[in-house]
Design a protein around this motif. Structure first.
Motif, PDB file in Angstrom:
ATOM      1  N   UNK A  99       0.833  -1.200   0.000  1.00 52.97           N
ATOM      2  CA  UNK A  99       0.000   0.000   0.000  1.00 52.97           C
ATOM      3  C   UNK A  99       0.866   1.248   0.000  1.00 52.97           C
ATOM      4  N   UNK A 100       0.257   2.369  -0.344  1.00 50.93           N
ATOM      5  CA  UNK A 100       0.964   3.659  -0.352  1.00 50.93           C
ATOM      6  C   UNK A 100       2.291   3.545  -1.083  1.00 50.93           C
ATOM      7  N   UNK A 101       2.227   2.972  -2.259  1.00 52.51           N
ATOM      8  CA  UNK A 101       3.459   2.700  -3.005  1.00 52.51           C
ATOM      9  C   UNK A 101       4.161   3.996  -3.410  1.00 52.51           C
ATOM     10  N   UNK A 102       5.490   3.900  -3.438  1.00 52.60           N
ATOM     11  CA  UNK A 102       6.336   5.031  -3.800  1.00 52.60           C
ATOM     12  C   UNK A 102       7.188   4.638  -5.014  1.00 52.60           C
ATOM     13  N   UNK A 103       7.712   5.640  -5.690  1.00 53.53           N
ATOM     14  CA  UNK A 103       8.548   5.368  -6.855  1.00 53.53           C
ATOM     15  C   UNK A 103       9.738   4.477  -6.487  1.00 53.53           C
ATOM     16  N   UNK A 104      10.266   4.646  -5.283  1.00 47.64           N
ATOM     17  CA  UNK A 104      11.421   3.847  -4.868  1.00 47.64           C
ATOM     18  C   UNK A 104      11.081   2.390  -4.562  1.00 47.64           C
ATOM     19  N   UNK A 105       9.806   2.038  -4.612  1.00 44.70           N
ATOM     20  CA  UNK A 105       9.411   0.634  -4.465  1.00 44.70           C
ATOM     21  C   UNK A 105       9.511  -0.123  -5.785  1.00 44.70           C
ATOM     22  N   UNK A 106       9.825   0.587  -6.852  1.00 44.11           N
ATOM     23  CA  UNK A 106       9.962  -0.035  -8.167  1.00 44.11           C
ATOM     24  C   UNK A 106      11.076  -1.068  -8.155  1.00 44.11           C
ATOM     25  N   UNK A 107      10.808  -2.226  -8.755  1.00 42.87           N
ATOM     26  CA  UNK A 107      11.813  -3.262  -8.851  1.00 42.87           C
ATOM     27  C   UNK A 107      11.205  -4.606  -9.182  1.00 42.87           C
ATOM     28  N   UNK A 108      12.062  -5.600  -9.289  1.00 45.39           N
ATOM     29  CA  UNK A 108      11.604  -6.968  -9.474  1.00 45.39           C
ATOM     30  C   UNK A 108      11.427  -7.572  -8.086  1.00 45.39           C
ATOM     31  N   UNK A 109      10.274  -8.157  -7.873  1.00 45.19           N
ATOM     32  CA  UNK A 109       9.954  -8.752  -6.585  1.00 45.19           C
ATOM     33  C   UNK A 109      10.029 -10.272  -6.688  1.00 45.19           C
ATOM     34  N   UNK A 110      10.800 -10.854  -5.779  1.00 43.59           N
ATOM     35  CA  UNK A 110      11.040 -12.296  -5.778  1.00 43.59           C
ATOM     36  C   UNK A 110      10.516 -12.918  -4.494  1.00 43.59           C
ATOM     37  N   UNK A 111       9.921 -14.099  -4.608  1.00 43.60           N
ATOM     38  CA  UNK A 111       9.637 -14.868  -3.413  1.00 43.60           C
ATOM     39  C   UNK A 111      10.707 -15.945  -3.270  1.00 43.60           C
ATOM     40  N   UNK A 112      10.922 -16.379  -2.036  1.00 37.07           N
ATOM     41  CA  UNK A 112      11.971 -17.347  -1.756  1.00 37.07           C
ATOM     42  C   UNK A 112      11.577 -18.196  -0.563  1.00 37.07           C
ATOM     43  N   UNK A 113      12.114 -19.408  -0.503  1.00 36.47           N
ATOM     44  CA  UNK A 113      11.818 -20.353   0.564  1.00 36.47           C
ATOM     45  C   UNK A 113      13.094 -20.708   1.314  1.00 36.47           C
ATOM     46  N   UNK A 114      12.971 -20.722   2.655  1.00 29.35           N
ATOM     47  CA  UNK A 114      14.110 -21.026   3.518  1.00 29.35           C
ATOM     48  C   UNK A 114      13.749 -22.215   4.410  1.00 29.35           C
ATOM     49  N   UNK A 115      14.578 -23.250   4.395  1.00 30.04           N
ATOM     50  CA  UNK A 115      14.290 -24.447   5.194  1.00 30.04           C
ATOM     51  C   UNK A 115      14.525 -24.154   6.671  1.00 30.04           C
ATOM     52  N   UNK A 116      13.842 -24.919   7.503  1.00 33.39           N
ATOM     53  CA  UNK A 116      14.002 -24.785   8.945  1.00 33.39           C
ATOM     54  C   UNK A 116      15.249 -25.521   9.420  1.00 33.39           C
ATOM     55  N   UNK A 117      15.892 -25.041  10.504  1.00 30.25           N
ATOM     56  CA  UNK A 117      15.538 -23.854  11.266  1.00 30.25           C
ATOM     57  C   UNK A 117      15.829 -22.594  10.465  1.00 30.25           C
ATOM     58  N   UNK A 118      14.837 -21.705  10.430  1.00 32.58           N
ATOM     59  CA  UNK A 118      14.955 -20.524   9.583  1.00 32.58           C
ATOM     60  C   UNK A 118      14.984 -19.255  10.431  1.00 32.58           C
ATOM     61  N   UNK A 119      15.592 -18.242   9.878  1.00 31.24           N
ATOM     62  CA  UNK A 119      15.689 -16.952  10.532  1.00 31.24           C
ATOM     63  C   UNK A 119      14.935 -15.935   9.688  1.00 31.24           C
TER      64      UNK A 119
END
Length: 125
Positions: A84-104
């Motif tokens: 929400x309330x997006x700004x020009x500096x939020x522009x970019x490629x958005x990636x999702x990623x998975x981290x195995x447990x134990x995860x931080x």
């Protein structure tokens, strides 16, 4: 094989909202922390948000707190990022990623095991 497929990116004017999604397959989704990262042209990939396997705990980059919300649906192997309330500096490629447990939840990119191909978000001012 493991697949993470993002969708929902697009172009929006500053002040607008977008929700991006990531559908996971090929591994036990509910046993992994999930995270969103973004990368702008010429910049390093940066943390956006992360969520625990159960969804009860979350992490946000300080600059994004209050504007972005991460959530997950373990019945549908799907990760979400409401922006929400997006700004020009939020522009970019958005990636999702998975981290195995134990995860931080505050882990950087090198701790993540699987990555999607990304979805482009462009915010015009």
């Amino acid at each position: 094989q493991v697949q993470l497929v993002e969708s929902g990116g697009g172009s929006v004017q500053a002040g607008g909202s977008l929700r991006v999604s990531c559908v996971a397959s090929g591994y036990t989704y509910s046993s992994y922390c999930m995270g969103w990262f973004r990368q702008a042209p010429g910049k390093q990939r940066e943390r956006v948000a992360a969520i625990s396997p159960s969804g009860r705990s979350t992490f946000y980059a300080d600059s994004l707190k209050g504007r972005f919300t991460i959530s997950r649906d373990n019945t549908k192997n799907t990760l979400f990022l409401q922006m929400n309330s997006l700004k020009a500096e939020d522009t970019g490629m958005y990636y999702c990623a998975a981290q195995s447990i134990p995860c931080a939840l505050d882990a950087g990119p090198s701790r993540y095991n699987y990555w999607g191909q990304g979805t482009q978000v462009t915010v015009s001012s």
